[in-house]
Design a protein around this motif. Structure first.
Motif, PDB file in Angstrom:
ATOM      1  N   TYR A   5     -62.170  37.997 -65.745  1.00  0.00           N
ATOM      2  CA  TYR A   5     -60.932  37.673 -65.300  1.00  0.00           C
ATOM      3  C   TYR A   5     -60.914  37.053 -63.669  1.00  0.00           C
ATOM      4  N   MET A   9     -62.028  32.891 -66.287  1.00  0.00           N
ATOM      5  CA  MET A   9     -61.102  32.547 -67.195  1.00  0.00           C
ATOM      6  C   MET A   9     -60.942  30.819 -67.265  1.00  0.00           C
ATOM      7  N   PRO A  11     -58.632  27.417 -68.790  1.00  0.00           N
ATOM      8  CA  PRO A  11     -57.331  27.138 -69.143  1.00  0.00           C
ATOM      9  C   PRO A  11     -57.009  27.113 -70.639  1.00  0.00           C
ATOM     10  N   LEU A  15     -52.924  31.608 -72.287  1.00  0.00           N
ATOM     11  CA  LEU A  15     -53.051  32.210 -71.327  1.00  0.00           C
ATOM     12  C   LEU A  15     -51.866  32.347 -70.345  1.00  0.00           C
ATOM     13  N   PHE A  19     -51.090  34.285 -64.858  1.00  0.00           N
ATOM     14  CA  PHE A  19     -52.794  34.132 -64.342  1.00  0.00           C
ATOM     15  C   PHE A  19     -52.922  32.682 -63.762  1.00  0.00           C
ATOM     16  N   LEU A  20     -51.826  31.720 -63.727  1.00  0.00           N
ATOM     17  CA  LEU A  20     -52.256  30.362 -62.953  1.00  0.00           C
ATOM     18  C   LEU A  20     -51.819  30.329 -61.845  1.00  0.00           C
ATOM     19  N   GLN A  24     -54.329  26.308 -62.337  1.00  0.00           N
ATOM     20  CA  GLN A  24     -55.579  26.767 -62.676  1.00  0.00           C
ATOM     21  C   GLN A  24     -55.771  28.265 -62.876  1.00  0.00           C
ATOM     22  N   PRO A  25     -56.497  28.691 -63.830  1.00  0.00           N
ATOM     23  CA  PRO A  25     -56.563  30.310 -64.092  1.00  0.00           C
ATOM     24  C   PRO A  25     -57.264  30.883 -62.670  1.00  0.00           C
TER      25      PRO A  25
END
Length: 59
Positions: A5, A9, A11, A15, A19-20, A24-25
């Motif tokens: 994580y 990760m 996209p 999701l 988390f963005l 982007q993750p």
């Protein structure tokens, strides 16, 4: 799992937006924060915690 994580990760439509970062993750945890999170999760899965009657579900 945490390593994934923090750096693995990708996209995805599933999701969570939490988390963005800039689309982007990203799970921005430094090493100290990651260690603290793992320690917390470990506490929740120890036999002592699971066997503590005061923390068990009511009957």
């Amino acid at each position: 799992m945490l390593k994934h994580y923090r750096s693995g990760m990708v996209p995805s439509t599933t999701l969570d937006a939490a988390f963005l970062r800039e689309g982007q993750p990203d799970l921005s945890l430094n090493d100290s924060e990651a260690d603290a999170l793992l320690a917390f999760l470990h506490v929740l899965t120890t036999e002592r915690f699971l066997a503590t009657e005061a923390l068990s579900a009511s009957q």
